[in-house]
Write an enzyme that holds these catalytic residues in place. Structure first.
Site, mmCIF file in Angstrom:
data_model
loop_
_atom_site.group_PDB
_atom_site.id
_atom_site.type_symbol
_atom_site.label_atom_id
_atom_site.label_comp_id
_atom_site.label_asym_id
_atom_site.label_seq_id
_atom_site.Cartn_x
_atom_site.Cartn_y
_atom_site.Cartn_z
ATOM 1 N N ASP A 1 1.045 -1.167 -0.021
ATOM 2 C CA ASP A 1 -0.161 0.054 -0.182
ATOM 3 C C ASP A 1 1.054 1.496 -0.084
ATOM 4 O O ASP A 1 2.003 1.255 0.470
ATOM 5 C CB ASP A 1 -0.823 0.000 1.122
ATOM 6 C CG ASP A 1 -2.009 0.994 1.049
ATOM 7 O OD1 ASP A 1 -2.312 1.491 -0.031
ATOM 8 O OD2 ASP A 1 -2.638 1.089 2.120
ATOM 9 N N GLY A 2 0.078 2.244 -0.555
ATOM 10 C CA GLY A 2 0.989 3.590 -0.405
ATOM 11 C C GLY A 2 1.641 4.148 -1.869
ATOM 12 O O GLY A 2 2.404 5.219 -1.737
ATOM 13 N N ASN A 3 1.479 3.271 -2.765
ATOM 14 C CA ASN A 3 1.947 3.842 -4.199
ATOM 15 C C ASN A 3 1.515 5.014 -4.542
ATOM 16 O O ASN A 3 2.227 5.927 -4.872
ATOM 17 C CB ASN A 3 1.723 2.691 -5.331
ATOM 18 C CG ASN A 3 2.306 1.378 -5.210
ATOM 19 O OD1 ASN A 3 3.116 1.434 -4.430
ATOM 20 N ND2 ASN A 3 1.832 0.514 -5.663
ATOM 21 N N GLY A 4 0.107 5.341 -4.521
ATOM 22 C CA GLY A 4 -0.606 6.701 -4.629
ATOM 23 C C GLY A 4 -0.032 7.992 -3.903
ATOM 24 O O GLY A 4 0.418 8.752 -4.556
ATOM 25 N N ARG A 5 0.106 7.583 -2.680
ATOM 26 C CA ARG A 5 0.701 8.915 -1.712
ATOM 27 C C ARG A 5 2.157 8.999 -2.247
ATOM 28 O O ARG A 5 2.475 10.033 -2.080
ATOM 29 C CB ARG A 5 0.612 8.328 -0.314
ATOM 30 C CG ARG A 5 -0.691 8.754 0.232
ATOM 31 C CD ARG A 5 -0.913 7.769 1.621
ATOM 32 N NE ARG A 5 -1.396 6.528 1.459
ATOM 33 C CZ ARG A 5 -1.607 5.575 2.197
ATOM 34 N NH1 ARG A 5 -1.372 5.872 3.456
ATOM 35 N NH2 ARG A 5 -2.058 4.286 1.847
ATOM 36 N N HIS B 1 2.933 3.083 -8.876
ATOM 37 C CA HIS B 1 2.810 1.881 -9.310
ATOM 38 C C HIS B 1 4.123 1.400 -9.792
ATOM 39 O O HIS B 1 4.418 0.116 -9.607
ATOM 40 C CB HIS B 1 1.582 1.634 -10.263
ATOM 41 C CG HIS B 1 0.325 1.816 -9.366
ATOM 42 N ND1 HIS B 1 0.172 1.583 -7.692
ATOM 43 C CD2 HIS B 1 -0.903 2.645 -9.696
ATOM 44 C CE1 HIS B 1 -1.241 2.015 -7.476
ATOM 45 N NE2 HIS B 1 -1.813 2.630 -8.770
ATOM 46 N N ASN C 1 -10.545 -2.668 -6.434
ATOM 47 C CA ASN C 1 -9.728 -2.013 -7.231
ATOM 48 C C ASN C 1 -10.251 -1.776 -8.859
ATOM 49 O O ASN C 1 -9.781 -0.725 -9.330
ATOM 50 C CB ASN C 1 -8.562 -2.456 -7.486
ATOM 51 C CG ASN C 1 -7.417 -2.482 -6.120
ATOM 52 O OD1 ASN C 1 -6.632 -3.158 -5.839
ATOM 53 N ND2 ASN C 1 -7.754 -1.472 -5.328
ATOM 54 N N TRP C 2 -11.395 -2.722 -9.080
ATOM 55 C CA TRP C 2 -11.690 -2.557 -10.520
ATOM 56 C C TRP C 2 -12.858 -1.187 -10.308
ATOM 57 O O TRP C 2 -13.010 -0.632 -11.497
ATOM 58 C CB TRP C 2 -12.811 -3.449 -10.830
ATOM 59 C CG TRP C 2 -12.000 -4.677 -11.244
ATOM 60 C CD1 TRP C 2 -12.153 -6.145 -10.312
ATOM 61 C CD2 TRP C 2 -10.901 -5.348 -12.515
ATOM 62 N NE1 TRP C 2 -11.217 -7.156 -11.038
ATOM 63 C CE2 TRP C 2 -10.729 -6.402 -11.983
ATOM 64 C CE3 TRP C 2 -10.607 -4.423 -13.405
ATOM 65 C CZ2 TRP C 2 -9.801 -7.029 -12.936
ATOM 66 C CZ3 TRP C 2 -9.835 -5.012 -14.144
ATOM 67 C CH2 TRP C 2 -9.473 -6.256 -14.216
ATOM 68 N N ARG D 1 -5.669 -2.183 8.548
ATOM 69 C CA ARG D 1 -6.821 -3.034 8.229
ATOM 70 C C ARG D 1 -6.309 -4.062 7.473
ATOM 71 O O ARG D 1 -5.305 -4.416 6.732
ATOM 72 C CB ARG D 1 -7.504 -2.053 6.891
ATOM 73 C CG ARG D 1 -8.208 -0.925 7.528
ATOM 74 C CD ARG D 1 -9.038 -0.529 6.249
ATOM 75 N NE ARG D 1 -8.269 0.240 5.305
ATOM 76 C CZ ARG D 1 -8.052 1.570 5.181
ATOM 77 N NH1 ARG D 1 -8.432 2.188 6.434
ATOM 78 N NH2 ARG D 1 -7.259 2.091 4.356
ATOM 79 N N SER E 1 -8.430 -5.510 4.724
ATOM 80 C CA SER E 1 -8.690 -5.087 3.349
ATOM 81 C C SER E 1 -9.161 -6.388 2.482
ATOM 82 O O SER E 1 -8.760 -6.445 1.435
ATOM 83 C CB SER E 1 -7.608 -4.374 2.719
ATOM 84 O OG SER E 1 -7.468 -2.926 3.408
HETATM 85 C C1 FPP Z 1 -1.972 0.167 -3.357
HETATM 86 O O1 FPP Z 1 -1.589 1.499 -3.229
HETATM 87 C C2 FPP Z 1 -1.046 -0.384 -4.569
HETATM 88 C C3 FPP Z 1 -2.038 -1.074 -5.342
HETATM 89 C C4 FPP Z 1 -3.380 -1.051 -5.622
HETATM 90 C C5 FPP Z 1 -1.266 -1.803 -6.583
HETATM 91 C C6 FPP Z 1 -0.196 -2.918 -6.345
HETATM 92 C C7 FPP Z 1 0.730 -2.941 -7.561
HETATM 93 C C8 FPP Z 1 2.060 -2.881 -7.741
HETATM 94 C C9 FPP Z 1 2.885 -2.614 -6.639
HETATM 95 C C10 FPP Z 1 2.627 -2.997 -9.175
HETATM 96 C C11 FPP Z 1 2.714 -4.179 -9.703
HETATM 97 C C12 FPP Z 1 2.507 -5.637 -9.149
HETATM 98 C C13 FPP Z 1 3.242 -6.514 -9.516
HETATM 99 C C14 FPP Z 1 3.323 -7.784 -8.719
HETATM 100 C C15 FPP Z 1 4.348 -6.486 -10.374
HETATM 101 P P1 FPP Z 1 -2.658 2.571 -3.535
HETATM 102 O O2 FPP Z 1 -2.617 3.025 -4.661
HETATM 103 O O3 FPP Z 1 -3.869 2.195 -3.073
HETATM 104 O O4 FPP Z 1 -1.747 3.781 -2.572
HETATM 105 P P2 FPP Z 1 -2.409 5.058 -1.919
HETATM 106 O O5 FPP Z 1 -3.081 4.115 -0.732
HETATM 107 O O6 FPP Z 1 -1.481 5.667 -1.287
HETATM 108 O O7 FPP Z 1 -3.522 5.724 -2.860
#
Ligand code: FPP
Length: 246
Positions: free
Chosen positions: A17-21, A34, A65-66, A190, A192
């Protein structure tokens, strides 16, 4: 790594988690987060190999996530396709079995096909990378209940014969041991909808580190914390139930 190998989790499952942030902090689009997260996946696979972890499950895309914007979904699917095309051969070379859990039928064919090719190519290997895609713990249980109900209807299973093993046997990857350690990045407390049946006795480790920044130091911190836990499984005695690392 300073963690005693006798206390290394056999199976680690991660809510990435946390890619978006991470992207937002840099003023970049979410997809940049991502992309950076994919690189962390590659690193974590190496750390697991070095530490002797046999099973790694990654929560990459939930059924929920869809509902994200279509361009983010398309970007994530493209990233997955690229990942498997780029690292599929690596998995074969390193003798890591790739498995997908979740509603694989929901995935676009151009992602599903290469994943399934690598699944077939690596099917004989012991160490495993399990990717949860279009996954939901509740859906997994609904699917299991339906299979069990069909057996009851067919007369091949008596209701009173249903036990925990009957349910475990109907999960996506029934032979995979339950996760010893579940890690969640970015600080949310969580589950989730992740591995709801399998997490019954898992240890949890939540770190504030965002997934793209989850590198060796954070991984070692999680393993060190796990090594100190006293796993009692509802009883009073300590038990580690370890399998020798490869
Ligand atoms: C949650 O962060 C992350 C995801 C929904 C996607 C995870 C996918 C990857 C790491 C990339 C590809 C995966 C593989 C197995 C190669 P978020 O987007 O919910 O972050 P946020 O809560 O900060 O917005």
């Amino acid at each position: 790594m300073e963690v005693s190998e006798h206390r290394v989790p056999r199976h680690i499952a991660i809510i990435m988690d946390g890619n978006g942030r991470w992207a937002k902090q840099r003023g970049e689009p979410r997809l940049a987060g991502h992309e950076a997260g994919s690189e962390t996946v590659r690193c974590v696979l190496n750390y697991c190999r070095d530490a002797g972890v046999r099973y790694l499950t990654l929560y990459a895309f939930s059924t929920e996530n869809w509902s994200r914007p279509q361009d983010e979904i398309d970007g994530l699917m493209a990233l997955l396709g690229t990942f498997v095309k780029k690292y599929g051969a690596d998995l074969v070379e390193r003798q890591v079995r790739l498995r997908v859990i979740g509603r694989r039928e929901d995935l676009p064919a151009e992602v599903r096909r290469p994943l399934e090719d690598v699944e077939k190519e690596t099917a004989g290997f012991g160490r495993q990378l399990i990717i949860a895609l279009s996954y939901s713990g509740r859906s997994e249980l609904v699917r299991a209940m339906r299979h069990i109900a069909e057996e009851v209807r067919a007369g091949t299973l008596l209701p009173e014969a249903i036990d925990e093993a009957t349910i475990s046997a109907q999960l996506y990857a029934p032979d995979v041991p339950d996760p010893d350690l579940i890690i969640r990045t970015s600080g949310e407390l969580r589950i989730s909808n992740f591995l709801l049946w399998q997490c019954a006795y898992s240890e949890f480790f939540v770190t504030p580190v965002l997934w793209p920044d989850f590198r060796e130091e954070a991984f070692t911190e999680a393993l060190t914390a796990y090594a100190k836990r006293d796993r009692r499984y509802g009883g009073v005695k300590s038990s580690d139930g370890q399998e020798a690392p490869l």
